[in-house]
Design an enzyme around this catalytic site. Structure first.
Site, PDB file in Angstrom:
ATOM      1  N   GLY A 172       0.820  -1.201   0.000  1.00 21.78           N
ATOM      2  CA  GLY A 172       0.000   0.000   0.000  1.00 21.78           C
ATOM      3  C   GLY A 172       0.857   1.255   0.000  1.00 21.78           C
ATOM      4  O   GLY A 172       1.904   1.342  -0.637  1.00 21.78           O
ATOM      5  N   GLY A 173       0.410   2.252   0.774  1.00 23.07           N
ATOM      6  CA  GLY A 173       1.129   3.515   0.841  1.00 23.07           C
ATOM      7  C   GLY A 173       2.550   3.376   1.343  1.00 23.07           C
ATOM      8  O   GLY A 173       3.417   4.202   1.018  1.00 23.07           O
ATOM      9  N   GLY A 407      19.603  10.262 -33.459  1.00 15.42           N
ATOM     10  CA  GLY A 407      19.309  10.877 -32.163  1.00 15.42           C
ATOM     11  C   GLY A 407      19.908  10.117 -31.000  1.00 15.42           C
ATOM     12  O   GLY A 407      20.200  10.703 -29.950  1.00 15.42           O
ATOM     13  N   ALA A 408      20.114   8.819 -31.182  1.00 13.83           N
ATOM     14  CA  ALA A 408      20.710   8.026 -30.101  1.00 13.83           C
ATOM     15  C   ALA A 408      22.173   8.403 -29.882  1.00 13.83           C
ATOM     16  O   ALA A 408      22.678   8.288 -28.759  1.00 13.83           O
ATOM     17  CB  ALA A 408      20.589   6.535 -30.425  1.00 13.83           C
TER      18      ALA A 408
END
Length: 517
Positions: A172-173, A407-408
């Protein structure tokens, strides 16, 4: 006048009760499972005799009838400071033998106090998580406690290193405090981490989801990428934490624990020349390069099982601490994709926050093509790498081993993205795209007009390589510092690193940059 004996006895009684935790029977049960108690974990983390406990006598603040009279030693968490290899570190260790390690108001207060001390004194934080979750008897006060812990996780982020060990349930949290920390180590057995358990998932969606598929160390290490290290047991987890701390500075105002050499020997390593295949289309294992580049025994890989097309981790080169970011041609040809971009960007930003120099080893054919990648947001995720490198002001050294396309090429820290030194091996290809694809576009008419299409295409591919893609083309435009033999790599990187350690960069004042999350 001597202090009354009964007061001394009372002190010892209370100390003994706190040290007993949930009692001998519960601790022995954990030992039978191969697990350690909260205090045993703390003692094993620190140098012998160096632990100084804080908040031993804290008890819970619940006023619920039937629960208010219960005594919870230390309110189910052990906190304090100690030394790891002689350097101070703060710790909190939840005690599952006391009320299931559930977090209440005072429990959270102890964690917050030790985190405040860590930030104010500039020392790392190690949090050992082993808790049943929020203490329901304290209602909203438990949720408030989690919020206060999260707030301090964020306040400490980029100020002191934060390491989380998941050594039991973390549901959970409670899972968000580790998630807000820098590195997560999870034990292979007796631990789990999730937001919604199998029962909740089934009730809400009808899906049958065994916890091994989403909450185990293996699932988080290889699928979700939520954790960075898998440990065999408690002892192994603490050993990983110690090893990790050995590469890190205590805070963002200090440098990593470099062992700076007085002299760097210029010794060629001919074995490095033998690592790369003649055929650029044949993959090779980047770990072979790392083994020859780094000092023996000085390598700690981060997220080894996640996004294996990129390799990140800490090492030393002639004693100097570095963060390694390397394409792995042996997996997915070393392409950058969504997961590898996230993995690399997070690691780069950590190194920058804590003054760890970056060494990038490049063999990348581009970003991963495909509908799933495009629909999954590869543009946004790939931009994280560009942002992380461009925003980094630490020393940045790039070695282009073979391919660096499109771009790499930029995303792996080219000169335009702020690299201080860039070296390329003679076999490197630096271009907008691969030679085959580029030649088909540029020389399309010539290939179509030829009698033997395949033969002419091969000739033009080679022509493109020689004319547009050699490292000397990039070097002639100042985009590569030098073209070097592979055998020179370790020495040249070390010499550049030694010079760059004193690098200082000023950027325009601003609250923070807006990374494309």
């Amino acid at each position: 006048m001597a202090i009354r004996e009964e007061l001394i006895e009372e002190l010892h009684r209370r100390r003994a009760a706190a040290l007993a935790g949930g009692g001998k029977e519960k601790i022995e049960k954990r030992h039978a499972q191969g697990r350690l108690g909260a205090r045993e974990r703390v003692e094993l983390l620190f140098d012998p005799g160096s632990f100084s406990e804080l908040g031993m006598h804290v008890n819970h603040a619940c006023h619920m009838p039937g629960f208010a009279s219960k005594y919870l030693p230390g309110d189910a968490v052990v906190t304090g400071t100690g030394n790891v290899d002689g350097r101070p570190v703060a710790v909190f260790s939840q005690d599952f033998t006391v009320g299931g390690g559930a977090l209440g108001h005072m429990h959270a207060g102890k964690i917050c106090d030790i985190m405040n001390i860590a930030c104010e004194t500039g020392i790392p934080i190690v949090g050992i998580n082993d808790s049943g979750g929020a203490r329901i008897q304290e209602g909203i006060h438990s949720l408030s406690g989690y919020g206060q812990v999260f707030f301090r996780n964020v306040a400490a982020s980029g100020v002191v290193p934060q390491i989380a060990i998941i050594a039991g349930p973390c549901a959970g949290g409670a899972a968000y405090s580790p998630a807000l920390m820098d590195f997560l180590i999870q034990t292979r057995t007796h631990s789990s981490m999730f937001i919604c358990g199998p029962e909740v998932i089934k009730a809400a969606t009808g899906q049958v989801a065994p916890i091994e598929e989403f909450g185990s160390a293996e699932a988080h290490a290889s699928v979700s990428g939520n954790i960075h290290f898998v440990a065999d047991d408690d002892r192994h987890a603490l050993s990983i934490a110690q090893q990790l701390l050995s590469f890190l500075p205590p805070n963002n105002m200090q440098d990593p624990p470099h062992l700076i050499p007085e002299e760097i020997p210029i010794v060629p390593d001919q074995g490095m020349n033998e690592l790369v295949p003649d055929d650029p289309r044949v993959g090779f294992d980047i770990y072979g390069v790392l083994a020859r580049l780094l000092d023996p025994g000085q390598w700690l890989e981060v997220q080894a099982s996640f996004a294996r097309n990129i390799v990140v981790g800490f090492g030393r080169i002639h004693g100097m601490v570095v963060g390694i970011v390397a394409n792995q041609p042996a997996y997915k040809a070393g392409c950058l994709d969504i997961d590898s971009s996230d993995k690399a960007a997070r690691f780069i930003r950590f190194c920058n926050a804590f003054n760890v120099p970056l060494v990038s080893l490049v063999d990348v054919p581009g970003f991963m093509p495909g509908l799933a990648q495009e629909r999954g947001g590869i543009i946004r995720h790939g931009a994280k790498m560009l942002f992380a490198y461009a925003a980094s002001t630490v020393p940045k050294i790039t070695v282009i081993l073979r391919k660096a396309y499109g771009g790499a090429y930029l995303a792996m820290c080219s000169k335009d993205m702020g690299a201080d030194f860039i070296f390329a091996w003679p076999c490197a290809e630096i271009a907008v795209m691969g030679a085959e694809s580029a030649a088909r576009i540029i020389y399309k008419k010539e290939i179509e007009a030829a009698e033997d299409h395949a033969s002419r295409e091969a000739e033009l591919v080679q022509l493109y390589r020689e004319k547009f893609a050699t490292p000397y083309q990039a070097a002639s435009r100042g985009m590569v510092t030098d073209v070097i033999e592979p055998s020179e790599t370790r020495a040249r990187v070390a010499l550049s690193l030694r010079i760059a350690l004193t690098k200082r960069v000023s950027r325009p004042p601003k609250k923070h940059g807006l990374i494309p999350l």
